[in-house]
Design an enzyme around this catalytic site. Structure first.
Site, mmCIF file in Angstrom:
data_model
loop_
_atom_site.group_PDB
_atom_site.id
_atom_site.type_symbol
_atom_site.label_atom_id
_atom_site.label_comp_id
_atom_site.label_asym_id
_atom_site.label_seq_id
_atom_site.Cartn_x
_atom_site.Cartn_y
_atom_site.Cartn_z
ATOM 1 N N ASN A 1 -43.637 28.154 18.692
ATOM 2 C CA ASN A 1 -44.023 27.889 19.922
ATOM 3 C C ASN A 1 -43.655 29.143 20.718
ATOM 4 O O ASN A 1 -44.478 30.300 21.053
ATOM 5 C CB ASN A 1 -43.248 26.951 21.165
ATOM 6 C CG ASN A 1 -44.138 25.920 21.017
ATOM 7 O OD1 ASN A 1 -44.641 24.972 20.165
ATOM 8 N ND2 ASN A 1 -42.456 24.659 22.256
ATOM 9 N N LYS B 1 -35.225 24.106 3.010
ATOM 10 C CA LYS B 1 -33.430 24.686 3.405
ATOM 11 C C LYS B 1 -32.594 24.404 2.132
ATOM 12 O O LYS B 1 -31.778 25.296 2.439
ATOM 13 C CB LYS B 1 -33.698 22.711 4.488
ATOM 14 C CG LYS B 1 -34.532 22.405 5.817
ATOM 15 C CD LYS B 1 -34.547 23.755 6.902
ATOM 16 C CE LYS B 1 -35.122 23.335 8.151
ATOM 17 N NZ LYS B 1 -35.965 24.668 8.915
ATOM 18 N N LYS C 1 -39.340 26.827 18.417
ATOM 19 C CA LYS C 1 -38.976 27.864 17.889
ATOM 20 C C LYS C 1 -40.381 28.311 17.303
ATOM 21 O O LYS C 1 -40.857 29.486 17.049
ATOM 22 C CB LYS C 1 -38.410 28.014 16.782
ATOM 23 C CG LYS C 1 -36.917 28.662 16.488
ATOM 24 C CD LYS C 1 -36.195 28.424 15.184
ATOM 25 C CE LYS C 1 -36.081 29.107 13.983
ATOM 26 N NZ LYS C 1 -35.666 28.640 12.742
ATOM 27 N N ASP D 1 -39.746 29.247 11.037
ATOM 28 C CA ASP D 1 -38.767 29.181 10.954
ATOM 29 C C ASP D 1 -37.708 29.493 9.870
ATOM 30 O O ASP D 1 -36.203 29.666 9.922
ATOM 31 C CB ASP D 1 -38.508 27.589 9.650
ATOM 32 C CG ASP D 1 -37.908 26.797 9.864
ATOM 33 O OD1 ASP D 1 -36.941 26.656 10.461
ATOM 34 O OD2 ASP D 1 -37.832 25.946 8.339
ATOM 35 N N GLU E 1 -44.157 32.634 29.513
ATOM 36 C CA GLU E 1 -43.781 33.223 30.849
ATOM 37 C C GLU E 1 -42.748 34.400 29.549
ATOM 38 O O GLU E 1 -42.543 35.489 29.956
ATOM 39 C CB GLU E 1 -43.337 32.785 31.787
ATOM 40 C CG GLU E 1 -44.964 32.387 32.662
ATOM 41 C CD GLU E 1 -45.654 32.973 33.214
ATOM 42 O OE1 GLU E 1 -45.090 34.473 32.873
ATOM 43 O OE2 GLU E 1 -46.589 32.921 33.400
ATOM 44 N N SER F 1 -32.899 23.262 16.710
ATOM 45 C CA SER F 1 -33.337 23.004 16.644
ATOM 46 C C SER F 1 -33.981 22.068 18.394
ATOM 47 O O SER F 1 -33.126 22.033 19.442
ATOM 48 C CB SER F 1 -33.828 21.396 15.472
ATOM 49 O OG SER F 1 -32.483 20.189 16.493
ATOM 50 N N TYR G 1 -39.301 13.062 1.984
ATOM 51 C CA TYR G 1 -39.581 13.497 3.634
ATOM 52 C C TYR G 1 -38.959 14.868 3.866
ATOM 53 O O TYR G 1 -37.897 15.157 2.920
ATOM 54 C CB TYR G 1 -39.120 12.660 4.897
ATOM 55 C CG TYR G 1 -39.620 12.781 5.447
ATOM 56 C CD1 TYR G 1 -40.837 12.320 6.283
ATOM 57 C CD2 TYR G 1 -39.440 14.102 6.841
ATOM 58 C CE1 TYR G 1 -41.598 12.203 7.433
ATOM 59 C CE2 TYR G 1 -39.638 14.054 7.846
ATOM 60 C CZ TYR G 1 -41.399 13.323 8.060
ATOM 61 O OH TYR G 1 -42.078 13.852 9.625
ATOM 62 N N ARG H 1 -44.980 15.384 11.636
ATOM 63 C CA ARG H 1 -44.949 16.973 11.152
ATOM 64 C C ARG H 1 -46.796 17.433 10.574
ATOM 65 O O ARG H 1 -47.530 15.962 10.279
ATOM 66 C CB ARG H 1 -44.326 17.342 9.744
ATOM 67 C CG ARG H 1 -42.889 16.839 10.179
ATOM 68 C CD ARG H 1 -42.320 17.991 10.498
ATOM 69 N NE ARG H 1 -40.862 17.634 10.936
ATOM 70 C CZ ARG H 1 -40.192 19.259 11.010
ATOM 71 N NH1 ARG H 1 -40.311 19.566 11.331
ATOM 72 N NH2 ARG H 1 -38.553 18.266 11.600
ATOM 73 N N CYS I 1 -35.609 23.776 20.477
ATOM 74 C CA CYS I 1 -35.889 24.785 21.427
ATOM 75 C C CYS I 1 -37.269 25.497 21.360
ATOM 76 O O CYS I 1 -37.409 26.802 22.219
ATOM 77 C CB CYS I 1 -35.014 25.796 20.548
ATOM 78 S SG CYS I 1 -33.231 25.472 21.150
ATOM 79 N N HIS J 1 -31.783 31.280 9.361
ATOM 80 C CA HIS J 1 -32.733 30.437 10.443
ATOM 81 C C HIS J 1 -33.483 30.722 11.484
ATOM 82 O O HIS J 1 -32.942 30.835 12.721
ATOM 83 C CB HIS J 1 -32.309 29.048 10.678
ATOM 84 C CG HIS J 1 -33.439 27.854 10.829
ATOM 85 N ND1 HIS J 1 -32.653 26.663 11.675
ATOM 86 C CD2 HIS J 1 -33.854 27.414 10.627
ATOM 87 C CE1 HIS J 1 -32.935 25.807 12.314
ATOM 88 N NE2 HIS J 1 -33.927 26.071 11.422
ATOM 89 N N ARG K 1 -34.189 14.494 8.120
ATOM 90 C CA ARG K 1 -33.437 14.888 6.810
ATOM 91 C C ARG K 1 -32.586 14.475 7.295
ATOM 92 O O ARG K 1 -32.068 13.929 7.801
ATOM 93 C CB ARG K 1 -33.682 16.340 7.177
ATOM 94 C CG ARG K 1 -33.935 17.869 6.765
ATOM 95 C CD ARG K 1 -33.935 19.255 7.304
ATOM 96 N NE ARG K 1 -33.570 19.633 8.658
ATOM 97 C CZ ARG K 1 -32.583 19.322 9.035
ATOM 98 N NH1 ARG K 1 -31.189 19.138 8.784
ATOM 99 N NH2 ARG K 1 -32.173 19.650 10.293
HETATM 100 O O1 TSX Z 1 -41.323 25.683 23.384
HETATM 101 C C1 TSX Z 1 -40.855 25.904 24.413
HETATM 102 N N1 TSX Z 1 -40.485 26.964 24.883
HETATM 103 C C2 TSX Z 1 -40.391 28.362 24.543
HETATM 104 C C3 TSX Z 1 -42.301 28.498 24.285
HETATM 105 C C4 TSX Z 1 -42.189 29.729 23.900
HETATM 106 N N2 TSX Z 1 -40.517 24.496 24.960
HETATM 107 C C5 TSX Z 1 -40.626 23.325 24.395
HETATM 108 C C6 TSX Z 1 -38.903 22.649 24.043
HETATM 109 C C7 TSX Z 1 -39.274 21.425 22.753
HETATM 110 C C8 TSX Z 1 -40.141 21.626 21.625
HETATM 111 C C9 TSX Z 1 -40.164 24.932 26.703
HETATM 112 N N3 TSX Z 1 -40.255 23.706 27.157
HETATM 113 C C10 TSX Z 1 -39.530 26.240 26.685
HETATM 114 C C11 TSX Z 1 -40.077 26.930 26.226
HETATM 115 O O2 TSX Z 1 -39.517 28.238 26.816
HETATM 116 N N4 TSX Z 1 -39.718 25.613 28.556
HETATM 117 C C12 TSX Z 1 -39.011 24.281 28.220
HETATM 118 C C13 TSX Z 1 -38.513 24.018 29.669
HETATM 119 C C14 TSX Z 1 -40.062 23.631 30.456
HETATM 120 C C15 TSX Z 1 -40.385 22.647 30.486
HETATM 121 C C16 TSX Z 1 -41.889 22.615 31.116
HETATM 122 C C17 TSX Z 1 -42.502 22.886 31.997
HETATM 123 C C18 TSX Z 1 -41.537 24.408 32.683
HETATM 124 C C19 TSX Z 1 -39.911 24.679 31.437
HETATM 125 N N5 TSX Z 1 -43.257 22.905 33.378
HETATM 126 C C20 TSX Z 1 -43.659 23.219 34.309
HETATM 127 O O3 TSX Z 1 -42.867 24.181 35.390
HETATM 128 C C21 TSX Z 1 -44.988 23.502 35.011
HETATM 129 MN MN MN Z 2 -36.007 25.048 10.660
#
Ligand code: TSX
Ligand code: MN
Length: 611
Positions: free
Chosen positions: A278, A230, A276, A297, A518, A272, A221, A389, A274, A250, A82
């Site tokens: 996941n 968006k 989302k 999203d 976790e 972005s 794209y 993507r 973070c 969002h 974008r």
């Molecule tokens: O998506 C992530 N989440 C949310 C998951 C539900 N990521 C990836 C971000 C980039 C898109 C994360 N990265 C998260 C997270 O909760 N936390 C982290 C930071 C992190 C990265 C690797 C480890 C720990 C924390 N590895 C170990 O502890 C081994």
């Molecule tokens: Mn988005």
């Protein structure tokens, strides 16, 4: 059955709304395509278009033994993301776009676009894509029609929206629908051969909030071209929502079921990078809890007839970032991508499957990178583009929730705001009330991760994670949130608001929280707060988990990590409030008094805590 229009190839559906037909004629006259095709959304149509794109080199068919009905697209290297600098909000008054949007007066933008769209589709087929954002016929759904000269866009829109005849049938004389015109901006002269990814260096992604139109030129794209996402579902929809008393946000949506069988629904906004998607597909590590996906999203939220806040995912697919998506970070996404997927700008394996950084720990031998060149780990580049993507139907997600297409939407129990913060922001904190929650939304921020985006470590403000997506003045968006809170209060059912941060670091520069699955521990605490089952501790910044309030059974945190995750340092927080005041000052007095008051109260509490 068919009414020819303009050219002999054109087949206008008999039952198409006259306003749509006339608009299509008008755009065809302007853009001069060789042919017009009304998209019906059938499998036969998708097959025909993908075969066409394999012939023209736009798509590579992946090995069906590994990835059935799936394709790789390689974009032009200049058209990979974008472009916020070329995204415009064209309201009559500049202050209605606000200081965080690029504003151009509507007449001026129309004058700029007219010659660009004039003849822009010469030598190409113009596709007419009727679509619904939200389940067909849902009272929360909205309709649109996108015109495009890109078959890649047609097939992608077929995954991301409810597209074709079913949507067109929803548009009758008095239905509201949003027109969106898209061209790659690369007309073909007679006899000229096409390139695999036509596009133009002249890019405009223009929005007319008052007349509710979208005009996009020059890019094929993602959000530049899939205008339902968006452009419509956030920028134009946020304006419609302001006028109609609802919210276009969002946000991801998920359903969570407790070991006791209680069902909750959460909406969560993150900037972005973070994770989302996941979070939307989280695999809980705590026993008995279940997470199901509704959206990753965008959420449309509306106070329902019963006074409760209800939400739908207006989309039908996921357009997710590939790099970083692997079995250890998001096994559910990997399962979702088994087939029927379009991959864009990922690497190609020798066996005709795909790969990207983070899919596996080690890269397979003899890869072809996203630009089509041989690649090895010592090439000094990434094999997949960092913004590569996958485009896949939401229904393929193995944990898609049974209520993800509920036309009434799901009742929202809690709203979460997140950010990527190495300092200050605790793992989780609960807002004292709706106004405090709106303040949390208004102050969402992330630290810069790549030097290219600015100074590393510098705070990038991203209020409500809507900075590039709000179709009107951001400060007015906060007022609108306060109004929605008033309405919810009248109904007696106000969702609780929380702020989370998975990314806090210790003095050693290492992440304090393991994140990913976790994070279910944090969601558990949030839902137990909603249920009134756990106490909280007052702090200057809101309610923190009380001593032993967070479930840490079976989790090994480093000594002191828990204390550091929840530490509220009054001095560094006070410094941040100064920065927040500067941010608010940008809005020339449009920041609502209730939000400014939250900042003043926060400063007072922080100062008092030092005594
Ligand atoms: O998506 C992530 N989440 C949310 C998951 C539900 N990521 C990836 C971000 C980039 C898109 C994360 N990265 C998260 C997270 O909760 N936390 C982290 C930071 C992190 C990265 C690797 C480890 C720990 C924390 N590895 C170990 O502890 C081994
Ligand atoms: Mn988005």
């Amino acid at each position: 059955m068919s009414t020819p229009l303009l050219t002999r190839d054109t087949v206008t559906p008999d039952d198409a709304d006259l306003r749509v037909v006339q608009w299509v004629e008008q755009i065809a006259e302007l853009t001069q395509p060789d042919a017009i095709e009304w998209v019906d959304g059938s499998t036969a149509e998708t097959d025909r278009l993908t075969r066409l794109m394999v012939e023209t080199g736009t798509l590579t068919r992946l090995n069906p033994e590994h990835r059935p009905y799936s394709f790789l697209a390689r974009s032009d290297p200049s058209d990979v993301a974008r472009v916020e600098s070329r995204t415009f909000i064209c309201s009559e008054r500049e202050e209605d776009a606000g200081p965080t949007n690029n504003w151009v007066a509507p007449d001026e933008m129309r004058a700029t676009l007219q010659p660009l769209f004039d003849g822009a589709m010469r030598g190409r087929t113009m596709y007419v894509i009727p679509f619904s954002m939200g389940p067909i016929g849902s009272p929360l759904a909205k309709l649109g029609v996108q015109i495009t000269d890109s078959p890649y866009v047609v097939v992608s829109m077929g995954i991301m929206t409810r597209m074709g005849t079913v949507a067109l049938r929803q548009i009758t004389e008095d239905t509201e629908w949003v027109p969106a015109v898209h061209t790659v901006g690369a007309p073909l002269l007679a006899g000229e051969t096409d390139v695999p990814w036509p596009c133009s260096d002249t890019k405009y992604i223009s929005h007319f909030p008052e007349t509710r139109e979208i005009w996009s030129h020059g890019s094929a794209y993602g959000g530049n071209a899939l205008l339902a996402k968006k452009s419509f579902a956030l920028r134009i929809a946020s304006v419609i929502a302001r006028d109609e008393g609802w919210l276009a946000e969002h946000m991801l949506l998920l359903k969570m079921t407790s070991p006791r069988g209680r069902v909750f629904h959460l909406a969560a906004a993150f900037p972005s990078a973070c994770g989302k998607t996941n979070l939307a597909m989280l695999k809980p590590t705590i026993p008995g809890w279940k997470v199901e996906t509704i959206g990753d999203d965008i959420a449309w939220l509306r106070p329902g007839p019963d006074g409760r806040l209800r939400a739908i995912n207006p989309e039908a697919g996921f357009f997710g970032v590939a790099p970083g998506t692997g079995v250890s970070t998001n096994a559910t996404a990997i399962e979702t991508l088994w087939g029927n997927t379009i991959f864009t700008n990922v690497a190609l394996r020798e066996d005709g499957d795909v790969w990207w950084e983070g899919l596996t720990d080690k890269a397979p031998d003899r890869l072809t990178d996203w630009q089509g060149n041989p690649w090895s780990p010592d090439s000094g580049t990434t094999a997949a583009h960092p913004n590569s993507r996958f485009t896949v139907a939401a229904r393929q997600c193995p944990i898609i929730s049974d209520d993800w297409e509920d036309p009434q939407g799901v009742v929202i129990d809690a709203i979460i705001f997140g950010g990527r913060r190495a300092t200050n922001a605790p793992l989780v904190v609960e807002a004292r009330d709706w106004e405090h929650g709106v303040f949390m939304g208004a102050t969402v921020s992330s630290e810069q991760t790549a030097a290219a985006e600015g100074t590393v470590g510098e705070l990038r403000r991203d209020p409500f994670a809507m900075l590039p997506f709000c179709g009107y003045n951001m400060a007015d968006h906060w007022s609108h949130w306060l109004d929605i809170g008033q309405e919810l209060r009248r109904g007696g059912r106000v969702p609780r608001i929380f702020q989370v941060n998975w990314f806090r670091k210790g003095e050693d520069g290492k992440f304090l929280w393991p994140g990913f699955g976790e994070n279910s521990r944090v969601l558990e605490w949030i839902l137990e707060r909603v249920d009134g089952r756990v106490p909280a501790a007052d702090s200057p910044i809101g309610w923190l988990p009380a001593e032993d309030g967070l479930n840490l059974d079976g989790l090994e945190l480093k000594d002191g990590a828990l204390q550091q995750l929840f530490d509220v340092n009054a001095d560094s927080w006070l410094a941040e409030t100064d920065d927040t005041q500067k941010f608010f000052d940008q809005f020339d007095g449009r920041v609502p008094a209730a939000v400014q008051k939250q900042l003043d109260v926060l400063r007072g509490r922080l100062t008092a805590s030092k005594q």
